[in-house]
Design a protein around this motif. Sequence first.
Motif, mmCIF file in Angstrom:
data_model
loop_
_atom_site.group_PDB
_atom_site.id
_atom_site.type_symbol
_atom_site.label_atom_id
_atom_site.label_comp_id
_atom_site.label_asym_id
_atom_site.label_seq_id
_atom_site.Cartn_x
_atom_site.Cartn_y
_atom_site.Cartn_z
ATOM 1 N N ASN A 47 48.701 -79.386 -69.808
ATOM 2 C CA ASN A 47 47.649 -78.523 -69.259
ATOM 3 C C ASN A 47 46.739 -79.305 -68.315
ATOM 4 O OD1 ASN A 47 47.785 -77.021 -72.383
ATOM 5 N ND2 ASN A 47 48.102 -75.852 -70.525
ATOM 6 N N ASP B 88 46.728 -76.742 -65.607
ATOM 7 C CA ASP B 88 47.945 -75.947 -65.436
ATOM 8 C C ASP B 88 48.109 -75.022 -66.636
ATOM 9 O OD1 ASP B 88 50.437 -74.886 -65.000
ATOM 10 O OD2 ASP B 88 51.434 -76.789 -64.605
ATOM 11 N N ARG C 23 47.085 -72.114 -61.878
ATOM 12 C CA ARG C 23 46.837 -73.550 -61.748
ATOM 13 C C ARG C 23 45.624 -73.759 -60.858
ATOM 14 N NH1 ARG C 23 53.090 -75.125 -60.133
ATOM 15 N NH2 ARG C 23 54.015 -74.746 -62.183
ATOM 16 N N LYS D 201 43.610 -77.092 -58.866
ATOM 17 C CA LYS D 201 43.689 -78.504 -58.497
ATOM 18 C C LYS D 201 42.471 -78.866 -57.637
ATOM 19 C CE LYS D 201 48.715 -78.097 -58.121
ATOM 20 N NZ LYS D 201 49.879 -78.263 -57.205
ATOM 21 N N SER E 173 50.285 -72.370 -66.307
ATOM 22 C CA SER E 173 51.505 -71.626 -65.983
ATOM 23 C C SER E 173 52.555 -71.868 -67.050
ATOM 24 C CB SER E 173 52.035 -72.039 -64.608
ATOM 25 O OG SER E 173 52.495 -73.374 -64.636
ATOM 26 N N GLY F 25 43.614 -81.649 -62.440
ATOM 27 C CA GLY F 25 44.284 -80.363 -62.382
ATOM 28 C C GLY F 25 44.399 -79.730 -63.750
#
Length: 715
Positions: free
Chosen positions: A490, A531, A544, A546, A533, A529
Amino acid sequence: MPGLAQAQIADPTPGQGAPTPTPAPTPDSPQASGSTAAPFANEEPIVADDAFEAQLPKLSGDINAPLEPIQRFEPTVPAPAAGAPTPGAAPTPGALQDSIESFPPPAAESPEFAQPLPPLADFRVEPVAIAGVEDEKVGSVRYTTVLEGLDAVGLSGRFRTLSALEDGDGKAANATMVAARAREDENLAVRLMQSIGYYDGTAISTIEQNPRNSGNVRATITATPGSLYRLGTVRIVSDPTVPAGLIDAELNLNPGDPIQADRVQGAEANVSIRLPQQGYPFLKLGDRDILLDEETHFADYTLPVDLGPRASFGKVVTEGRRQVFDVEHIELLRRYLPGQIYDSRAVDDLRDALIATSLFSTVSVEPIRTGKPGPDGTEIVDLRVRQTAGRPRTLAGELGYSTGQGIRLEGSWTHRNFFPPEGALIASGVIGTQEQGISGTFRRSNAGRRDRTFQVIAAANHSDYAAYESYTTTFSVRWSRDSTPVWQKNWTYFYGAELVGSNEDRYNFNKGARDRGTWLIAAIPGFIGFDASDNLLNPTRGFRIKANVSPETSVRGTARPYARLMLEGTGYFPITRNIVLGGRARVGSIPGIARDDLPPSRRYYAGGGGSVRGFGYQELGPRSPDGRPVGGRSLNEFAIEARYRFGNLGIVPFVDAGQVYEGLYPTGQNLRFGAGIGGRIYTNFGPLRVDIATPIARKPNESKVALYVSIGQAF
């Protein structure tokens, strides 16, 4: 011959239901004379007695003498006697022999039989055409399937999925085959009814012509579910658990529940999974017992459970003929502490971390009993890691193409454990239409702590783009936490330091011409970042975020500090089972310095396969008087695409937008749009992407059509 006839009729044994032998006639007996008593007396013998005796071999009187060889018994043909039979009389044995030997010789074989057989490949079997029969197999039977009785209990769909009749698509070789399929479906219907608690269910099949005398048949499966059986008592035979009632809570079968096979099996599987997560690694379930009461339609359920000891974590032990890691490095990867209550999820996590290193051909982690007491009345359990080293070297390559950037081929050689443990050495190179370079990397995975990577990179690169040409040497160090296809995380990040020396050309607006300059750049890049997804290479849902921050200083005569900032977000929304809507937004800004004081390679550009498709690489944004892009200090980009997948192929229509600005802020003005369509080939290492796009409201010197080929989704 009278003697032979007597021998034949004397074979049956007297006294056992066989006829009594007839005495041999003598010359004085009544049978020896007179036509009435001896009906065959006037007939001539087939072989005279003297001739018969002459044909018998002469035997020795010594019963102990050895047998004579068979070659001596050669048939002899006696000379005809004076009183030889007249024509028409019975032949003598010699005459029989002569007649046998006088058969004509067989006719000569036809020459065709002497020819060699033709090879099998030369045979041509032509189908037999029967008048009036077209496109059908001779003797085939067509049938329809009718199902009755299963709709009421919701089993029609499952039955048709598993049915032998349905699987035959209404065709069979003969009616016997249809009947066999129907009998199989009878058993299927009974099994399905029992699987959801209808243990008295019955099924019967009937086969009849439909319509009569048509040759077509109808197979009817009639099911009668009967009464539904439910759980009466639920009894678990086990030692007490800590905490109490743990098995009952995880089994979650209650009196009155229907006895459904998938429900019962799922409940037992839940016990097998959940109790090892709560301190019982050696749990074993016995064979369940369900006692049905046909009168009340209730059943008593009993499940024996062997708990084994309640356990706590001990030490790590390792074995294997070709070991990769020692115990110390394996302990670095674990996410539990010795003495904690055993949890199988922590064991699975350790195994996944070992697999993610890609250094093993086989690796397993399993608990082993020690018999030693642990805290809170537990038994200490060690983890045994069996490991076998795999091949540490890898050759990899990547090929891509895009209009404006041309062909780009990248290859690498990696030794993942050159400096154990997990010290990799990587050599890579890039050959392309507009880029050439080499680099060397030392990378230490799980450096000092799990999921932290340390790497040192030295690279030399030549780039020749429309915006600039540069010769660059880079030296950098970086610490990072990265996602991999095996281990998607993550939160990811990196931070480090970078020193760059670059000789570049640019358009000098003060001189009104292009010139070259050399810059020394020092940077402290950072990234974070998140994540959420569902897949690293091919996401279908989630999002996501970043963020990049890189404080830098460029030196060309004087030092000029600035910062490069970038924020990007992507989202993935499943519209239907086969369609995913993807979106992306990106903004960037470089405060602290004028655009023309920035080295051209550190400015922002837009356009290309990973940016705004439809435009060439770095094609968007301000241009110099000679028509070449000059980049900017800020940008914004947007993209939306619909990913339609069918099997291992996909079609992706998309619209992208973006612009680069000379000023500090990405105002969103004068956005340019590109539209196109892409194709996807889905493989086990990610999708292969081919996109073709064109600018909307195209301007002079912009690409008419842009093509992009690469691995992975656009975002």
